[in-house]
Design a protein around this motif. Structure first.
Motif, mmCIF file in Angstrom:
data_model
loop_
_atom_site.group_PDB
_atom_site.id
_atom_site.type_symbol
_atom_site.label_atom_id
_atom_site.label_comp_id
_atom_site.label_asym_id
_atom_site.label_seq_id
_atom_site.Cartn_x
_atom_site.Cartn_y
_atom_site.Cartn_z
ATOM 1 N N ILE A 154 0.860 -1.182 0.000
ATOM 2 C CA ILE A 154 0.000 0.000 0.000
ATOM 3 C C ILE A 154 0.893 1.227 0.000
ATOM 4 N N ASP A 155 0.610 2.163 -0.903
ATOM 5 C CA ASP A 155 1.336 3.429 -0.960
ATOM 6 C C ASP A 155 0.317 4.565 -1.038
ATOM 7 N N LEU A 156 0.196 5.302 0.057
ATOM 8 C CA LEU A 156 -0.705 6.461 0.125
ATOM 9 C C LEU A 156 0.080 7.748 0.327
ATOM 10 N N SER A 157 1.359 7.736 0.060
ATOM 11 C CA SER A 157 2.229 8.867 0.363
ATOM 12 C C SER A 157 1.891 10.087 -0.488
ATOM 13 N N GLY A 158 2.296 11.265 0.018
ATOM 14 C CA GLY A 158 2.168 12.490 -0.766
ATOM 15 C C GLY A 158 0.747 12.953 -0.971
ATOM 16 N N ASN A 159 -0.098 12.806 0.049
ATOM 17 C CA ASN A 159 -1.469 13.308 -0.009
ATOM 18 C C ASN A 159 -1.714 14.230 1.185
ATOM 19 N N SER A 160 -2.977 14.452 1.506
ATOM 20 C CA SER A 160 -3.326 15.285 2.663
ATOM 21 C C SER A 160 -4.206 14.496 3.626
ATOM 22 N N ILE A 161 -3.878 13.238 3.791
ATOM 23 C CA ILE A 161 -4.664 12.349 4.638
ATOM 24 C C ILE A 161 -4.356 12.640 6.106
ATOM 25 N N SER A 162 -5.390 12.673 6.919
ATOM 26 C CA SER A 162 -5.225 13.003 8.336
ATOM 27 C C SER A 162 -5.811 11.889 9.195
ATOM 28 N N GLY A 163 -5.844 12.140 10.511
ATOM 29 C CA GLY A 163 -6.367 11.145 11.432
ATOM 30 C C GLY A 163 -5.318 10.117 11.826
ATOM 31 N N GLU A 164 -5.742 9.104 12.519
ATOM 32 C CA GLU A 164 -4.828 8.074 13.010
ATOM 33 C C GLU A 164 -4.674 6.938 12.005
ATOM 34 N N ILE A 165 -3.596 6.202 12.170
ATOM 35 C CA ILE A 165 -3.392 4.990 11.366
ATOM 36 C C ILE A 165 -4.323 3.914 11.918
ATOM 37 N N PRO A 166 -5.230 3.371 11.118
ATOM 38 C CA PRO A 166 -6.169 2.363 11.645
ATOM 39 C C PRO A 166 -5.423 1.149 12.192
ATOM 40 N N THR A 167 -5.849 0.681 13.352
ATOM 41 C CA THR A 167 -5.175 -0.467 13.959
ATOM 42 C C THR A 167 -5.376 -1.737 13.132
ATOM 43 N N GLU A 168 -6.511 -1.820 12.394
ATOM 44 C CA GLU A 168 -6.748 -3.051 11.624
ATOM 45 C C GLU A 168 -5.800 -3.176 10.440
#
Length: 539
Positions: free
Chosen positions: A370-384
């Motif tokens: 999974i590569d979600l780098s270089g965005n504006s995603i916020s919040g916590e990293i889901p534990t699942e």
């Protein structure tokens, strides 16, 4: 003429010469270039031309077969027998001409299959076999002719043309046909694989390209194609692997893709904008590799992506996504269990061609990630996320993620690359990270992490301190900051330092506030300001 033994160049083309070539021509042993095209010559072609580099006999009336002795002319570069009455098969001996660059055998009565050995002509630039009676299948070895710039097979009785690769050349023009290639790709209805990547093709992609119902693999990446990706009325497409990356397409996510129900690989990198459509989860049930990086896709990551239970690679890097990482990642069941070599091979098919050109050279080894780098995603990293125990790489860098690193990060036993840098993560690095025994690349820099860096196992081999840089509360190996009782000495020193700085700045703030109060009064109250002015002048 045959007595001119030293003659090396002869051009008698474009005359009205008739009859056959005299037997004495066999004595012209030094002949290198012979041009007899566009006459009315007949009879058979003389067999022996040992030093010949160019033989042009096109547009005549020669009969008989192509002499097998032609394979002894090892210096031959250009051979044109176009538009004669030649019969028989294309002699396999032609494949023994290592320097052959042009082979014109079109518009005759040649029969039989195309010899796979023609794939040995690695210097071949032009191959014309059109308007004959050739039969059988087009050999896959033709795809090995990497120098090929022109291929003409039209008007034969060939059963199928399944594979066509013209990648990494300098072809220009538009699709479906372009300069140096006389065929329209939309007419190649039996194609399984079409690879036109890494050329200079431009213009709009025609909708007829989607009418190739047998097509399984299409790669048009790394060209200059532009405009919208037009749809087609054909909704019975069997395409399994589609690559349109690195072009100049405009518009949003191509609507034609919703009809590609057999699609397993989709690469749309560096082209499109807008939102990912909600139908992606229901219309592409077999999708395994999704690469949408370096576009201008925006909005939230759609929850419908979680319907793609076969997904093994999710690459949404370098877009404008915002919001949180979706919950329910455990629906991506193909990321939970590691893929065996057998399973990977049985599901790759044409995808192996994709993997050979994918920008990650380790893509075959790092099959799941999974590569979600270089965005504006916020919040916590889901534990699942730590339940996806088949992951080989995970990149969430350059976002606005906060909270702590999941405590169960060590459950990702197969993880080889982890990048969480340039976020706002805080707290301790979980001790379980030392259980990542396959980890070879780690980057936790530029966060707000604190405490002692875990040790043991594979972590001890990651000795570059920059992977923890700009986390001012960290201590321990490989940093030069030692720890005391599990906490950072530097943290204690910094606490005292911050306390002193706090007092200092408090004093400064008091002085500034006092001055602001005094001078602010002068600014906002005119009588005070006038009195102060006269007082100053009087003094």
């Amino acid at each position: 003429m045959g007595g001119m033994a030293s003659l090396s160049f002869l051009d008698l083309s474009r005359n009205n010469l008739s009859g056959g070539l005299p037997p004495s021509f066999a004595g012209m042993s030094k002949m290198k270039e012979l041009y007899l095209s566009r006459n009315r010559l007949s009879g058979t072609i003389p067999p022996n031309w040992p030093d010949l580099t160019v033989l042009y006999l096109h547009y005549n009336s020669f009969t008989g077969t192509i002499p097998t002795e032609i394979g002894e002319a090892k210096k031959l570069r250009r051979l044109s027998l176009l538009s004669n009455n030649l019969t028989g098969m294309i002699p396999a001996e032609i494949s023994g001409l290592p320097g052959l660059q042009m082979l014109h055998l079109g518009q005759s009565c040649l029969t039989g299959p195309i010899a796979p050995s023609l794939g040995n002509l690695t210097q071949l630039v032009i191959l014309v076999l059109s308007f004959n009676n050739l039969t059988g299948m087009v050999p896959a070895e033709i795809g090995s002719l990497t120098a090929l710039q022109g291929l003409d097979l039209i008007s034969n009785q060939l059963e199928d043309l399944h594979y066509l690769s013209l990648a990494s050349n300098n072809f220009v023009g538009t699709v479906p046909s372009f300069a140096s290639f006389p065929l329209s790709f939309c007419q190649l209805t039996s194609l399984d694989i079409l690879d036109l990547s890494s050329n200079q093709l431009s213009g709009q992609l025609p909708s007829c390209i989607w009418d190739l119902q047998d097509l399984k693999f299409m790669d048009l990446s790394n060209n200059a194609l532009s405009g919208d990706v037009l749809a087609s009325a054909n909704s019975n497409l069997s395409l399994e692997s589609l690559h349109l990356a690195n072009n100049r397409f405009t518009g949003g996510f191509p609507s034609i893709i919703q009809y590609l129900k057999m699609l397993s690989v989709l690469d749309l990198g560096n082209n499109f904008s807008g939102a990912i459509p909600s139908w992606i989860g229901s219309r592409l049930p077999l999708l395994r590799f999704l690469r949408l990086r370096s576009n201008m896709f925006n909005g939230s990551i759609p929850l419908q992506l979680l319907q793609l239970s076969h997904l093994q690679l999710l690459d949404l890097a370098s877009n404008d996504f915002e919001g949180h990482i979706p919950r329910g990642l455990t629906n991506l069941t193909s990321m939970i269990q590691p893929q065996t070599e057998f399973n990977m091979r049985s599901t790759m098919h044409h995808q192996i061609l994709y993997l050979e050109t994918y920008e990650f050279q380790e893509a075959i080894a790092l099959m799941i990630g999974i590569d979600l780098s270089g965005n504006s995603i916020s919040g916590e990293i889901p534990t699942e996320l730590t339940n996806l125990q088949g992951l080989r790489f995970l990149n969430l860098s350059r976002n606005h993620l906060s909270g702590t690193i999941p405590a169960n990060i060590g459950d990702l036993k197969l993880l080889e690359s982890l990048d969480l840098s340039w976020n706002e993560l805080s707290g301790h690095i979980p001790s379980g990270i030392s259980e990542l025994v396959s980890l070879s690349s780690l980057n936790l820099s530029n966060n707000m992490l604190s405490g002692e860096i875990p040790t043991g196992n594979q972590l001890q081999t990651l000795a570059d301190p920059s992977i923890y840089s700009n986390n001012f509360g960290l201590c321990g190996f490989p940093l030069s900051i030692s720890c005391l009782n599990g906490s950072s000495i530097q943290t204690l020193d910094r606490s005292k330092e911050f306390e002193g700085i706090y007092v200092f700045y408090s004093i400064i703030a008091g002085v500034v506030f006092g001055l602001w109060l005094w001078f602010g009064s002068l600014v906002f109250f005119a009588p005070w300001r006038i009195s102060f002015f006269y007082y100053t002048i009087g003094s």
